[in-house]
Design a protein around this motif. Structure first.
Motif, PDB file in Angstrom:
ATOM      1  N   ARG A  82       0.073  -5.537 -73.824  1.00 41.02           N
ATOM      2  CA  ARG A  82      -0.165  -4.589 -73.315  1.00 41.02           C
ATOM      3  C   ARG A  82       0.744  -4.838 -71.368  1.00 41.02           C
ATOM      4  O   ARG A  82       0.279  -5.541 -70.375  1.00 41.02           O
ATOM      5  CB  ARG A  82      -1.445  -3.403 -72.746  1.00 41.02           C
ATOM      6  N   ILE A  83       2.095  -3.155 -70.933  1.00 43.61           N
ATOM      7  CA  ILE A  83       2.225  -4.227 -70.034  1.00 43.61           C
ATOM      8  C   ILE A  83       2.284  -2.730 -69.520  1.00 43.61           C
ATOM      9  O   ILE A  83       2.790  -1.606 -69.981  1.00 43.61           O
ATOM     10  CB  ILE A  83       4.029  -4.125 -69.939  1.00 43.61           C
ATOM     11  N   ARG A  84       1.511  -2.281 -68.471  1.00 48.08           N
ATOM     12  CA  ARG A  84       2.130  -1.157 -67.105  1.00 48.08           C
ATOM     13  C   ARG A  84       3.234  -0.802 -66.441  1.00 48.08           C
ATOM     14  O   ARG A  84       4.054  -1.584 -66.175  1.00 48.08           O
ATOM     15  CB  ARG A  84       0.356  -0.904 -66.056  1.00 48.08           C
ATOM     16  N   SER A  85       3.361   0.560 -66.695  1.00 48.20           N
ATOM     17  CA  SER A  85       4.385   0.694 -65.668  1.00 48.20           C
ATOM     18  C   SER A  85       4.868   0.491 -64.775  1.00 48.20           C
ATOM     19  O   SER A  85       3.552   1.279 -63.695  1.00 48.20           O
ATOM     20  CB  SER A  85       5.225   2.169 -66.279  1.00 48.20           C
ATOM     21  N   ILE A  86       5.894   0.236 -63.957  1.00 48.69           N
ATOM     22  CA  ILE A  86       6.171  -0.114 -62.147  1.00 48.69           C
ATOM     23  C   ILE A  86       6.138   1.275 -61.763  1.00 48.69           C
ATOM     24  O   ILE A  86       4.923   1.962 -60.915  1.00 48.69           O
ATOM     25  CB  ILE A  86       6.741  -1.517 -62.485  1.00 48.69           C
ATOM     26  N   GLU A  87       6.498   2.309 -62.632  1.00 48.24           N
ATOM     27  CA  GLU A  87       6.866   3.713 -61.534  1.00 48.24           C
ATOM     28  C   GLU A  87       5.963   4.635 -61.957  1.00 48.24           C
ATOM     29  O   GLU A  87       5.752   5.277 -61.329  1.00 48.24           O
ATOM     30  CB  GLU A  87       8.118   4.018 -62.679  1.00 48.24           C
ATOM     31  N   ASP A  88       5.227   4.008 -62.658  1.00 46.21           N
ATOM     32  CA  ASP A  88       4.247   5.535 -63.403  1.00 46.21           C
ATOM     33  C   ASP A  88       3.320   4.836 -63.739  1.00 46.21           C
ATOM     34  O   ASP A  88       3.213   3.870 -65.561  1.00 46.21           O
ATOM     35  CB  ASP A  88       4.503   6.084 -64.657  1.00 46.21           C
ATOM     36  N   ARG A  89       2.018   4.208 -63.468  1.00 52.10           N
ATOM     37  CA  ARG A  89       1.043   3.307 -63.977  1.00 52.10           C
ATOM     38  C   ARG A  89       0.151   3.869 -64.906  1.00 52.10           C
ATOM     39  O   ARG A  89      -0.569   3.270 -65.773  1.00 52.10           O
ATOM     40  CB  ARG A  89       0.071   3.293 -62.662  1.00 52.10           C
ATOM     41  N   ARG A  90      -0.075   5.076 -65.584  1.00 50.50           N
ATOM     42  CA  ARG A  90      -0.941   5.842 -65.984  1.00 50.50           C
ATOM     43  C   ARG A  90       0.396   5.522 -67.833  1.00 50.50           C
ATOM     44  O   ARG A  90      -0.404   4.958 -68.926  1.00 50.50           O
ATOM     45  CB  ARG A  90      -0.050   7.403 -66.400  1.00 50.50           C
ATOM     46  N   VAL A  91       1.886   5.340 -67.408  1.00 50.51           N
ATOM     47  CA  VAL A  91       2.120   4.582 -68.911  1.00 50.51           C
ATOM     48  C   VAL A  91       2.147   2.780 -69.639  1.00 50.51           C
ATOM     49  O   VAL A  91       2.076   2.360 -68.302  1.00 50.51           O
ATOM     50  CB  VAL A  91       3.696   4.810 -68.896  1.00 50.51           C
ATOM     51  N   VAL A  92       1.699   2.935 -70.350  1.00 54.48           N
ATOM     52  CA  VAL A  92       1.496   1.837 -71.170  1.00 54.48           C
ATOM     53  C   VAL A  92       2.548   1.491 -72.003  1.00 54.48           C
ATOM     54  O   VAL A  92       2.775   1.958 -72.543  1.00 54.48           O
ATOM     55  CB  VAL A  92      -0.040   1.691 -71.561  1.00 54.48           C
ATOM     56  N   TYR A  93       3.224   0.216 -71.808  1.00 56.66           N
ATOM     57  CA  TYR A  93       3.928  -0.066 -72.388  1.00 56.66           C
ATOM     58  C   TYR A  93       3.159  -1.752 -73.832  1.00 56.66           C
ATOM     59  O   TYR A  93       2.308  -2.169 -73.363  1.00 56.66           O
ATOM     60  CB  TYR A  93       5.369  -0.590 -72.706  1.00 56.66           C
ATOM     61  N   VAL A  94       3.994  -1.959 -74.968  1.00 59.87           N
ATOM     62  CA  VAL A  94       3.274  -2.892 -75.874  1.00 59.87           C
ATOM     63  C   VAL A  94       4.567  -3.616 -75.972  1.00 59.87           C
ATOM     64  O   VAL A  94       5.229  -3.208 -76.148  1.00 59.87           O
ATOM     65  CB  VAL A  94       2.476  -2.573 -77.226  1.00 59.87           C
ATOM     66  N   SER A  95       4.296  -5.029 -75.643  1.00 62.09           N
ATOM     67  CA  SER A  95       5.540  -5.376 -76.476  1.00 62.09           C
ATOM     68  C   SER A  95       5.426  -7.355 -76.967  1.00 62.09           C
ATOM     69  O   SER A  95       3.568  -7.894 -77.272  1.00 62.09           O
ATOM     70  CB  SER A  95       6.720  -5.740 -75.219  1.00 62.09           C
ATOM     71  N   VAL A  96       5.695  -7.323 -78.186  1.00 65.22           N
ATOM     72  CA  VAL A  96       5.541  -8.843 -78.345  1.00 65.22           C
ATOM     73  C   VAL A  96       5.527 -10.064 -77.359  1.00 65.22           C
ATOM     74  O   VAL A  96       5.966  -9.720 -76.458  1.00 65.22           O
ATOM     75  CB  VAL A  96       6.570  -9.253 -79.782  1.00 65.22           C
ATOM     76  N   THR A  97       4.554 -10.911 -77.907  1.00 68.98           N
ATOM     77  CA  THR A  97       4.012 -12.185 -76.634  1.00 68.98           C
ATOM     78  C   THR A  97       5.233 -13.133 -76.733  1.00 68.98           C
ATOM     79  O   THR A  97       6.059 -13.226 -78.735  1.00 68.98           O
ATOM     80  CB  THR A  97       2.775 -12.679 -76.612  1.00 68.98           C
ATOM     81  N   SER A  98       5.470 -14.225 -76.449  1.00 74.08           N
ATOM     82  CA  SER A  98       6.669 -15.292 -76.508  1.00 74.08           C
ATOM     83  C   SER A  98       5.867 -15.897 -77.465  1.00 74.08           C
ATOM     84  O   SER A  98       6.548 -16.672 -78.312  1.00 74.08           O
ATOM     85  CB  SER A  98       6.620 -16.078 -75.529  1.00 74.08           C
ATOM     86  N   GLU A  99       4.174 -15.798 -77.981  1.00 77.24           N
ATOM     87  CA  GLU A  99       3.596 -16.599 -78.460  1.00 77.24           C
ATOM     88  C   GLU A  99       4.441 -16.408 -80.393  1.00 77.24           C
ATOM     89  O   GLU A  99       4.380 -16.956 -81.169  1.00 77.24           O
ATOM     90  CB  GLU A  99       1.896 -16.634 -78.865  1.00 77.24           C
ATOM     91  N   PHE A 100       3.920 -14.925 -79.483  1.00 80.67           N
ATOM     92  CA  PHE A 100       4.422 -14.391 -81.665  1.00 80.67           C
ATOM     93  C   PHE A 100       6.126 -14.412 -81.953  1.00 80.67           C
ATOM     94  O   PHE A 100       6.577 -14.968 -83.405  1.00 80.67           O
ATOM     95  CB  PHE A 100       4.971 -12.971 -81.462  1.00 80.67           C
ATOM     96  N   LYS A 101       6.586 -14.758 -80.586  1.00 79.39           N
ATOM     97  CA  LYS A 101       8.421 -14.293 -81.270  1.00 79.39           C
ATOM     98  C   LYS A 101       8.345 -16.253 -81.796  1.00 79.39           C
ATOM     99  O   LYS A 101       9.230 -16.902 -82.577  1.00 79.39           O
ATOM    100  CB  LYS A 101       9.156 -14.738 -79.614  1.00 79.39           C
TER     101      LYS A 101
END
Length: 145
Positions: A82-101
């Motif tokens: 999970r990665i919090r948006s720098i612009e709006d801390r309420r927004v949470v993004y999800v991305s795959v990890t480098s381990e997964f990649k």
């Protein structure tokens, strides 16, 4: 003997299709130790990059809480973050990890290729019939929302 309604016939066929797809995905996803829904989410992230939970929910047709639970399990496995948006801390993004990649992207590509190969065995006419039928079913169902 009672005649089976068209609605029930359609539901039975859709269930059979879902079961076939689920079985295929289960076998493939078991190779990388994730469930079908986890695999669908991972595949979406692998293709689109980081996404908001609400966007994942919408694309997968699942509730935010269900997607959040899936993400919790994947996060514990080290596959997503999970990665919090720098612009709006309420927004949470999800991305795959480098381990997964490193380890699993190849497996997901194999799963997607298998489904694509299955669809490539259909003739253009069959594919057109499938698309038309599914779109017609969606239109009928949309009218009854």
């Amino acid at each position: 003997m009672e005649e089976v309604s068209n609605g029930i016939k359609i539901l039975k066929v859709l269930k059979q299709i879902r079961d076939i797809m689920k079985q295929n995905m289960k076998y493939q996803f078991n190779k990388i130790d994730i469930t079908g829904p986890q695999g669908m989410l991972m595949s979406m992230l692998a293709h689109h990059g980081k996404m908001k939970i609400s966007d994942l929910s919408e694309n997968l047709g699942l509730s935010n809480s269900t997607v959040s639970g899936i993400i919790d399990r994947l996060e514990r496995q080290g596959l997503v973050e999970r990665i919090r948006s720098i612009e709006d801390r309420r927004v949470v993004y999800v991305s795959v990890t480098s381990e997964f990649k490193k380890n699993a992207k190849e497996q997901l590509n194999e799963i997607e290729k298998k489904f694509e190969d299955m669809m490539n065995k259909a003739t253009p006419e069959e594919l057109n019939t499938i698309f038309e039928g599914l779109n017609t079913l969606k239109e009928v169902m949309d009218r009854n929302k």
